[in-house]
Design an enzyme around this catalytic site. Structure first.
Site, PDB file in Angstrom:
ATOM      1  N   CYS A   1      -3.388  -0.332   8.841  1.00  0.00           N
ATOM      2  CA  CYS A   1      -2.579  -1.559   8.874  1.00  0.00           C
ATOM      3  C   CYS A   1      -1.305  -1.329   9.677  1.00  0.00           C
ATOM      4  CB  CYS A   1      -2.199  -2.003   7.463  1.00  0.00           C
ATOM      5  SG  CYS A   1      -3.591  -2.469   6.418  1.00  0.00           S
TER       6      CYS A   1
ATOM      7  N   TYR B   1     -24.244 -12.613  24.312  1.00  0.00           N
ATOM      8  CA  TYR B   1     -23.740 -11.579  23.407  1.00  0.00           C
ATOM      9  C   TYR B   1     -24.041 -12.000  21.959  1.00  0.00           C
ATOM     10  CZ  TYR B   1     -21.080 -11.024  27.739  1.00  0.00           C
ATOM     11  OH  TYR B   1     -20.709 -10.934  29.062  1.00  0.00           O
TER      12      TYR B   1
ATOM     13  N   GLN C   1     -19.404  -9.680  11.607  1.00  0.00           N
ATOM     14  CA  GLN C   1     -17.987  -9.686  11.240  1.00  0.00           C
ATOM     15  C   GLN C   1     -17.805  -9.134   9.831  1.00  0.00           C
ATOM     16  OE1 GLN C   1     -15.553 -10.383  13.202  1.00  0.00           O
ATOM     17  NE2 GLN C   1     -16.276 -11.750  14.812  1.00  0.00           N
TER      18      GLN C   1
ATOM     19  N   CYS D   1     -12.538 -11.521  20.579  1.00  0.00           N
ATOM     20  CA  CYS D   1     -11.925 -10.521  19.708  1.00  0.00           C
ATOM     21  C   CYS D   1     -10.755  -9.832  20.399  1.00  0.00           C
ATOM     22  CB  CYS D   1     -12.954  -9.498  19.252  1.00  0.00           C
ATOM     23  SG  CYS D   1     -13.704  -8.547  20.588  1.00  0.00           S
TER      24      CYS D   1
ATOM     25  N   CYS E   1       0.822  -1.206   0.000  1.00  0.00           N
ATOM     26  CA  CYS E   1       0.000   0.000   0.000  1.00  0.00           C
ATOM     27  C   CYS E   1       0.861   1.262   0.000  1.00  0.00           C
ATOM     28  CB  CYS E   1      -0.921   0.003   1.215  1.00  0.00           C
ATOM     29  SG  CYS E   1      -1.942   1.483   1.351  1.00  0.00           S
TER      30      CYS E   1
ATOM     31  N   GLU F   1     -28.697 -10.517  24.459  1.00  0.00           N
ATOM     32  CA  GLU F   1     -27.936  -9.406  23.888  1.00  0.00           C
ATOM     33  C   GLU F   1     -28.509  -8.106  24.447  1.00  0.00           C
ATOM     34  OE1 GLU F   1     -25.823  -6.728  22.160  1.00  0.00           O
ATOM     35  OE2 GLU F   1     -25.317  -8.775  21.566  1.00  0.00           O
TER      36      GLU F   1
ATOM     37  N   ASP G   1     -19.591 -14.698  22.893  1.00  0.00           N
ATOM     38  CA  ASP G   1     -18.854 -13.925  21.890  1.00  0.00           C
ATOM     39  C   ASP G   1     -18.894 -12.461  22.329  1.00  0.00           C
ATOM     40  OD1 ASP G   1     -17.614 -12.886  19.689  1.00  0.00           O
ATOM     41  OD2 ASP G   1     -19.170 -13.433  18.251  1.00  0.00           O
TER      42      ASP G   1
END
Length: 449
Positions: free
Chosen positions: A74, A307, A278, A403, A65, A328, A376
């Protein structure tokens, strides 16, 4: 000052140690010898920049990039992709040992599941708005700062979203709208959000301040966008907050149905502007298949999905379970989960709005027992009352989709104390060329618990 880099931290910075102090060096790679200049210093650590690269890593490569040095999106493009996967596995191992005190002789940390083609994988992007030479431009925050860097083309986005971004940028300069000024809290347009699905549908989100006079211009913009590059709906989000929160609470559909339809492992999901799903569809299926394998359902189990969001994991589990309960805290997500259950003709899944740390203890007190519990959670992890209630229900297996590796490590340590042993952790590279890694962990109840 010369420094040898030994590993990489969760922000993608090279880490080295000298005279009892830890140094964080953006852009440096494990095994490299670098000359550094300190840019920020505290008692036990410092941050520094590379002045000279004396001994480069054999895995160092030229970033693809042209914006890599400026853009904050990134962190690892200078590292060969196969080496990125190895570094991420080591990061998971080190975090589980350091924070979770896990015995890696008993917990298998598997090799990271990477992508065959680790480019053009993101199906969602949030563009920030700025002005350059009297023209509106869309871009990303600069590395380590708040300045917006105009971007012509992002290599992590599919061609269609890049082309659509350029079309929108052109149209914005025709309708006389002002970019939002974050310092003075003036202006109108805060963000442009683009999302596409594997079905080919594209959503455009226009995030502005609450100004009624904008509606006519935004309706005009929406009419021009409908049909361009697969656009099927345009949504106006009104955000009056003076924070960096992306979305406000009010949405108005300007064109199309107000949602797009995604497919995951044979199931269909309605996705609104605010819905969490996602953003790497190929790796999402990989991650969810790992979760299904950890659950090891045979058809007769009761399952809890905490979740649960819009019900993606819950509905996948429902195909192989007797009953699934999802919980949730976001009411809009639960409404979407119920719609998604109806779309897929799934009748053995129910969903409830509430905090997991309140609902799970309530279910435990009522005597509800699930054989498998899936969590999650967001980056903050699972609250202790929820973990205690999970253990109190005595499920045979717990599937933890994470995550954030640090909170995963913390929660695994707590679950061990509550009678559950982590058997394996499977990292999945959801975001190639960044320092982020998702994990799926399988825990089983100890025989004595």
């Amino acid at each position: 000052m010369k420094l040898i880099i030994t590993d990489i931290n969760h922000q993608g910075e090279g880490v080295g140690r000298l005279a009892g102090k830890v140094y964080f060096v953006p852009g440096a790679l494990p095994g490299e010898e670098v000359e550094i200049e300190v840019t920020e210093e505290k008692k036990s650590w410092a941050r520094a920049r590379i002045i000279n690269l004396h001994v480069p890593s054999a895995e160092r490569c030229q970033p693809h990039c042209p914006y890599f040095e400026q853009c904050g999106g990134c962190q690892l493009q200078q590292l060969a992709y196969s080496a990125q996967l190895a570094v991420k596995r080591e990061l998971v191992q080190n975090t589980l040992k350091r924070i979770g005190k896990l015995d890696l002789g008993k917990v298998e940390v598997r090799s990271v599941l990477g992508m065959v083609e680790p480019w053009q994988y993101r199906n969602k992007v949030v563009w920030h708005v700025t002005k350059v030479n009297r023209r509106l431009r869309l871009g990303f925050f600069q590395r380590g700062g708040q300045q917006i860097i105009p971007i012509d083309y992002c290599l992590l986005l599919p061609l269609r979203l890049n082309q659509l971004k350029n079309k929108i940028e052109h149209l914005l300069n025709e309708i006389n709208i002002l970019p939002y000024d974050w310092r003075n809290h003036t202006g109108q347009l805060r963000h442009i959000i683009l999302r596409q699905t594997v079905t080919g549908q594209v959503m455009v989100g226009l995030v502005t301040v609450p100004e009624v006079s904008l509606k006519r211009r935004l309706m005009e913009l929406a009419s021009k966008l409908l049909g361009e590059e697969g656009v099927t709906t345009v949504v106006w989000n009104i955000n009056q907050q003076k924070t960096r929160e992306i979305l406000g609470r009010e949405n108005q559909t300007l064109a199309g149905p107000g949602f797009i339809e995604e497919e995951i492992l044979g199931l269909k999901f309605q996705v609104s502007l605010a819905a969490f799903l996602q953003v790497n569809p190929r790796q999402t299926e990989v991650l969810y298949q790992q979760a299904a394998g950890a659950a090891a359902l045979s058809g007769g189990e009761k399952v809890i999905d905490a979740y649960c969001g819009v019900g993606s994991i819950a509905l996948l589990m429902a195909r192989q379970a007797a009953e699934v309960r999802g919980v949730e805290v976001v009411a809009e997500a639960i409404a979407a989960a119920r719609v998604n259950a109806t779309i897929n003709r799934i009748t053995n899944a129910s969903f409830r709005v509430g905090l997991a740390e309140k609902i799970l203890p309530e279910w435990e007190r009522e005597g509800y027992r699930a054989q498998v519990i899936v969590v999650d959670p967001p980056r903050a992890g699972v609250e202790l009352p929820a973990l205690q209630a999970m253990a109190g229900m005595k499920p045979e297996r717990i599937v933890y989709v994470a995550c954030d590796v640090a909170t995963l490590a913390r929660d695994l340590a707590r679950l061990q104390e509550l009678g559950y042993e982590p058997k394996w952790v499977q990292p999945v590279d959801m975001f190639p060329h960044t320092a982020h890694v998702e994990c799926c962990c399988c825990l089983k109840r100890k025989k004595w618990s």
